[in-house]
Design a protein around this motif. Structure first.
Motif, PDB file in Angstrom:
ATOM      1  N   UNK A 107      14.925 -14.927  15.007  1.00 19.03           N
ATOM      2  CA  UNK A 107      14.981 -13.458  15.091  1.00 19.03           C
ATOM      3  C   UNK A 107      15.631 -13.039  16.404  1.00 19.03           C
ATOM      4  N   UNK A 108      15.271 -13.727  17.479  1.00 16.83           N
ATOM      5  CA  UNK A 108      15.843 -13.413  18.794  1.00 16.83           C
ATOM      6  C   UNK A 108      17.339 -13.711  18.840  1.00 16.83           C
ATOM      7  N   UNK A 109      17.696 -14.913  18.375  1.00 12.73           N
ATOM      8  CA  UNK A 109      19.082 -15.358  18.547  1.00 12.73           C
ATOM      9  C   UNK A 109      20.059 -14.725  17.551  1.00 12.73           C
ATOM     10  N   UNK A 110      19.544 -14.098  16.497  1.00 12.93           N
ATOM     11  CA  UNK A 110      20.440 -13.474  15.508  1.00 12.93           C
ATOM     12  C   UNK A 110      20.404 -11.951  15.564  1.00 12.93           C
ATOM     13  N   UNK A 111      19.854 -11.424  16.643  1.00 13.14           N
ATOM     14  CA  UNK A 111      19.669  -9.980  16.749  1.00 13.14           C
ATOM     15  C   UNK A 111      20.997  -9.212  16.739  1.00 13.14           C
ATOM     16  N   UNK A 112      22.041  -9.819  17.261  1.00 14.19           N
ATOM     17  CA  UNK A 112      23.321  -9.113  17.403  1.00 14.19           C
ATOM     18  C   UNK A 112      23.916  -8.712  16.058  1.00 14.19           C
ATOM     19  N   UNK A 113      23.596  -9.442  14.980  1.00 11.25           N
ATOM     20  CA  UNK A 113      24.218  -9.187  13.681  1.00 11.25           C
ATOM     21  C   UNK A 113      23.570  -8.008  12.969  1.00 11.25           C
ATOM     22  N   UNK A 114      22.360  -7.621  13.415  1.00 13.72           N
ATOM     23  CA  UNK A 114      21.647  -6.521  12.744  1.00 13.72           C
ATOM     24  C   UNK A 114      22.121  -5.173  13.281  1.00 13.72           C
ATOM     25  N   UNK A 115      22.501  -4.295  12.355  1.00 10.05           N
ATOM     26  CA  UNK A 115      22.973  -2.966  12.737  1.00 10.05           C
ATOM     27  C   UNK A 115      22.708  -2.003  11.594  1.00 10.05           C
ATOM     28  N   UNK A 116      22.008  -0.897  11.903  1.00  8.82           N
ATOM     29  CA  UNK A 116      21.607   0.048  10.860  1.00  8.82           C
ATOM     30  C   UNK A 116      22.377   1.362  10.901  1.00  8.82           C
ATOM     31  N   UNK A 117      23.365   1.463  11.800  1.00 10.60           N
ATOM     32  CA  UNK A 117      24.067   2.736  11.957  1.00 10.60           C
ATOM     33  C   UNK A 117      25.347   2.828  11.158  1.00 10.60           C
ATOM     34  N   UNK A 118      26.223   3.731  11.586  1.00 14.40           N
ATOM     35  CA  UNK A 118      27.475   4.022  10.911  1.00 14.40           C
ATOM     36  C   UNK A 118      28.524   2.971  11.275  1.00 14.40           C
ATOM     37  N   UNK A 119      28.909   2.179  10.295  1.00 13.01           N
ATOM     38  CA  UNK A 119      29.872   1.113  10.528  1.00 13.01           C
ATOM     39  C   UNK A 119      31.266   1.601  10.859  1.00 13.01           C
ATOM     40  N   UNK A 120      31.535   2.897  10.608  1.00 15.74           N
ATOM     41  CA  UNK A 120      32.865   3.447  10.883  1.00 15.74           C
ATOM     42  C   UNK A 120      33.008   3.991  12.299  1.00 15.74           C
ATOM     43  N   UNK A 121      31.895   4.189  12.978  1.00 16.61           N
ATOM     44  CA  UNK A 121      31.945   4.892  14.255  1.00 16.61           C
ATOM     45  C   UNK A 121      32.655   4.059  15.330  1.00 16.61           C
ATOM     46  N   UNK A 122      33.318   4.762  16.238  1.00 16.15           N
ATOM     47  CA  UNK A 122      33.991   4.082  17.350  1.00 16.15           C
ATOM     48  C   UNK A 122      32.965   3.420  18.269  1.00 16.15           C
ATOM     49  N   UNK A 123      31.789   4.045  18.382  1.00 19.40           N
ATOM     50  CA  UNK A 123      30.736   3.463  19.219  1.00 19.40           C
ATOM     51  C   UNK A 123      30.352   2.079  18.710  1.00 19.40           C
ATOM     52  N   UNK A 124      30.262   1.934  17.365  1.00 18.87           N
ATOM     53  CA  UNK A 124      29.904   0.631  16.806  1.00 18.87           C
ATOM     54  C   UNK A 124      31.016  -0.386  17.045  1.00 18.87           C
ATOM     55  N   UNK A 125      32.267   0.046  16.967  1.00 18.12           N
ATOM     56  CA  UNK A 125      33.372  -0.874  17.227  1.00 18.12           C
ATOM     57  C   UNK A 125      33.252  -1.435  18.653  1.00 18.12           C
TER      58      UNK A 125
ATOM     59  N   UNK B 174      18.555 -16.391   6.182  1.00 14.24           N
ATOM     60  CA  UNK B 174      19.820 -15.826   5.698  1.00 14.24           C
ATOM     61  C   UNK B 174      20.495 -15.022   6.802  1.00 14.24           C
ATOM     62  N   UNK B 175      19.701 -14.211   7.506  1.00 11.34           N
ATOM     63  CA  UNK B 175      20.247 -13.432   8.620  1.00 11.34           C
ATOM     64  C   UNK B 175      20.833 -14.362   9.682  1.00 11.34           C
ATOM     65  N   UNK B 176      20.103 -15.416   9.991  1.00 13.52           N
ATOM     66  CA  UNK B 176      20.564 -16.373  10.991  1.00 13.52           C
ATOM     67  C   UNK B 176      21.862 -17.046  10.550  1.00 13.52           C
ATOM     68  N   UNK B 177      21.954 -17.407   9.277  1.00 13.82           N
ATOM     69  CA  UNK B 177      23.160 -18.058   8.759  1.00 13.82           C
ATOM     70  C   UNK B 177      24.366 -17.136   8.870  1.00 13.82           C
ATOM     71  N   UNK B 178      24.192 -15.871   8.497  1.00 12.38           N
ATOM     72  CA  UNK B 178      25.299 -14.919   8.560  1.00 12.38           C
ATOM     73  C   UNK B 178      25.702 -14.670  10.008  1.00 12.38           C
ATOM     74  N   UNK B 179      24.723 -14.618  10.903  1.00 10.34           N
ATOM     75  CA  UNK B 179      25.041 -14.427  12.320  1.00 10.34           C
ATOM     76  C   UNK B 179      25.859 -15.600  12.862  1.00 10.34           C
TER      77      UNK B 179
END
Length: 728
Positions: A526-544, A374-379
């Motif tokens: 797991x390796x190729x879909x790593x970019x889609x995983x994020x556990x922090x604040x989705x509003x932060x400028x750093x995340x943007x 599922x993670x891979x599909x969303x990525x």
């Protein structure tokens, strides 16, 4: 207009809660008006019952003889409930449901009357397709379209009408609705997930997607809502100064439910229960006069039908209780908007939730397989998934007041992140005995234990794993869930199909054992879909900034988000999975762009009307009052009047400045709208409305709201935020 406002306020204060009597247990009322399994056993022959169940389970066609038997039984049941009419209940691309009622009544050749309903009326009807959006599939002079019975969603009686859920297709066979593509996507996920599930349990014969939605909405007193032209025509406020108090004290969230609202909820739940909608949870939401209703999860197609039916019933019950229900994603500026969180999972016919960890390493390997895929599909298809929640209303909500941002990312929590990191280190190829032991006992075997305390949630995540399901939080409150569910099930089906091919190849050509092959493929995903995983604040400028580095899309508006639908990759995806043809996909895109244009166009027209017909005359009227006051002081005090009229003159100057700007920008907005209306290309027209018309809305609103602060309350024509949000 101010008289209308105060009359509406007076009317709202007279309302009291309606007493709702509930007799018997909810379980005894449940599905009373639904032609479900229990009713079929009672009203159908054994042969007809088996054929319908086969159609539901495996998609087998029902022949005319059986259809006649089903129709006769369905008619007898409906008549026993007092039904007089029947209708094919369908979902055209308008975003609403549609129905054409026909009476059971018919005449015999000898002039006698009878109740008639046969298999042909059950299975197929021919509503006029020319007046529904088709995205160019149908010309306006080509009227023919067909509705066809969907036996997987049971018929129901609402009031005096037997409602038969159906798909809606063109004479040429293309889908003119959201249900047909959804059913194809659910068929695709069934095939793909069943094949993969049989790696772990050969007894699995069917997998169905499940969905539990959370419907957020606002309730506004009917008189107050109807006193506002913007709410009446667009479902949201285009102007309005913020109330001194809104949600900042968090005192509304989960607070005591007001008596009128509770009465509405009780009445609604009673109706829903009889219609088979398994409503369970109700509570106050964060914003004033905002609420939420959530059911027990169900099979996805049925769940979506129930959500659409719920919204129809809600509007009717709200009117009965003196309310208007607002489903718009952002009806009020500056406070929480409304979403419809979609909780999605996969379940087997053996009773297993494929996204729920088990008690053995083998069950957890199954969980990890569907979890990682599922993670891979969303990525892989994050931009496509983002497009499925695009709308004019949702553009206002995404990224504001706890709604997730427009950037798609997945939250899985620290513990599962650690598990994925461990799996990433698995050797390529055959596993050593030590690795197998380490994986199965220390990593895979402990998943239920680590998830036991993994209860924290990330409210800024658009796609979050919440223990045994994924929660898609970006879906808008007035949307048809079929759109995001069609995309999600299609991309996961595609991914599972690719997964099985890769695992089978490793088993057949590399002589790896099944567990080793599964681990090896998951490791790469797991390796190729790593970019889609994020556990922090989705509003932060750093995340943007980080999301940009990860090359994740950030389509902030609907015209941008829908561009992906024309890509070769997406056209191939839907074609390969048998969900939508290129013609259907383009038609759906055209319809969505057209709907976007119409929504912004209507808002622009209403805003212009509110400014020219209400705001300007009101401000001028109040300016004249102040000028008369200043003139009176001047007549009495002469040149020294200025020390007594300094405040009045200051208000006059401020109002004049804001009024001039409002008029100027409204005129410019109208001209921009005219230019956009002259465009023939729907994509360019949508971009023009987005980039050249819509920006005027906020600037006009700014000046109107400042005028609301300056004009005396008794003169202001529009019902104010404090009245809309705090009259219970």
């Amino acid at each position: 207009m101010s008289k209308i406002r105060f009359d509406a306020l007076a009317e709202s204060h007279k309302r009291t809660a309606i007493t709702i009597e509930e007799k018997g247990k909810r379980s005894e009322l449940f599905a009373k008006n639904v032609f479900n399994d229990e009713k079929m056993l009672q009203f159908l022959s054994g042969e007809a019952y088996i054929k319908v169940k086969d159609a539901i389970f495996s998609g087998k066609k029902i022949d005319r003889k059986i259809a006649d038997q089903v129709a006769e039984g369905m008619k007898a049941w409906a008549l026993s409930l007092g039904a007089t009419h029947y209708t094919h209940w369908f979902q055209p691309l308008t975003g609403a449901t549609a129905e054409k009622h026909d009476a059971f009544f018919d005449l015999l050749p000898d002039g006698r009357a009878m109740e008639k309903f046969g298999g042909s009326q059950l299975v197929q009807q021919e509503p006029d397709a020319s007046s529904f959006p088709s995205g160019g599939i149908r010309n306006t002079f080509e009227a023919r379209g067909y509705t066809a019975w969907d036996p997987t969603s049971p018929a129901f009686v609402y009031k005096t009408t037997l409602c038969i859920p159906t798909i809606f297709v063109a004479y040429t066979g293309e889908a003119l609705d959201n249900k047909a593509p959804l059913l194809r996507a659910l068929h695709a996920i069934d095939d793909a997930a069943t094949d993969v599930a049989q790696f772990f349990d050969k007894n699995v014969r069917k997998v169905h997607a499940t969905l539990g939605w959370e419907q957020e909405y606002f309730l506004i007193d009917k008189s107050l809502a109807k006193s506002r032209p913007d709410i009446l025509m667009t479902g949201r406020t285009l102007v309005g100064n913020a109330a001194a108090k809104d949600q900042q004290l968090d005192d509304h969230y989960f607070g005591v439910i007001a008596s009128r609202v509770l009465s509405f909820m009780s009445d609604l739940e009673k109706q829903c229960t009889q219609l088979g909608i398994p409503v369970k949870t109700r509570h106050n939401e964060v914003a004033p006069n905002q609420f939420e209703l959530a059911p027990v999860f169900e099979e996805a197609n049925l769940s979506i039908d129930h959500n659409l039916l719920l919204m129809d019933v809600m509007e009717e019950i709200a009117d009965k209780h003196g309310f208007v229900v607002l489903f718009h994603e952002k009806p009020f500026a500056g406070i929480n908007g409304s979403g419809k969180h979609n909780n999605w999972s996969l379940a087997t016919d053996t009773g297993v939730n494929l996204l729920s960890p088990g008690t053995t390493p083998m069950k957890n390997l199954q969980f990890l397989t569907f979890f990682v895929n599922t993670i891979k599909a969303v990525d892989t298809y994050e931009e496509l998934l983002r497009s499925s929640i695009a709308s004019a209303g949702n553009d206002h909500r995404l990224g504001a007041n706890e709604a997730p941002p427009a950037i798609l990312s997945i939250f899985v929590g620290k513990q599962l992140t650690d598990v994925l990191d461990e799996l990433e280190g698995v050797s390529k190829g055959k596993l050593s005995p030590e690795e197998k032991t380490e994986l199965k006992l220390n990593v895979v075997g402990k998943i239920p234990e680590i998830l036991l305390d993994n209860t924290d949630r990330n409210r800024t995540s658009p796609f979050a794993f919440t223990g045994n399901k994924f929660e898609m939080r970006g879906v808008g409150s007035q949307m048809n869930c079929a759109k995001p569910m069609t995309v999600l099930n299609t991309i996961v089906a595609k991914q599972l199909t690719e997964f099985k091919k890769e695992v089978d190849t490793l088993i057949d050509k590399k002589n790896l054992k099944k567990d080793e092959a599964v681990f090896n493929v998951l490791r790469e995903y797991i390796k190729t879909s790593k970019r889609i995983r994020f556990d922090g604040d989705g509003y932060s400028e750093d995340w943007q900034k980080e999301a940009e580095k990860r090359k994740l899309s950030n389509n902030k508006n609907t015209p941008e988000a829908l561009k992906i639908l024309t890509s070769k990759e997406v056209i191939k995806l839907f074609g390969d999975m048998g969900v939508m043809s290129a013609i259907e996909l383009n038609a759906h895109r055209e319809v969505e762009l057209g709907a976007y244009v119409f929504h912004i166009q209507i808002e622009g027209r209403i805003l212009g009307e509110m400014v020219n017909n209400y705001v300007l005359p009101t401000v001028v009227k109040y300016q004249n009052v102040l000028l008369q006051n200043v003139q009176g002081f001047k007549e009495v005090y002469g040149a020294s009047h200025k020390k007594f009229t300094e405040h009045q003159l200051s208000i006059l100057e401020k109002m004049a400045a804001h009024l001039a700007e409002v008029k100027k920008q409204t005129d410019e907005m109208i001209e921009a709208r005219k230019r956009a209306n002259g465009m023939t290309d729907i994509a360019k027209k949508a971009e023009a409305y987005c980039n050249e018309v819509k920006p005027f809305f906020e600037s006009i609103r700014y000046h109107v709201d400042r005028l609301e602060r300056l004009v005396a309350d008794e003169y202001w024509p529009f019902t104010k935020y404090r009245e809309l949000l705090f009259v219970k």
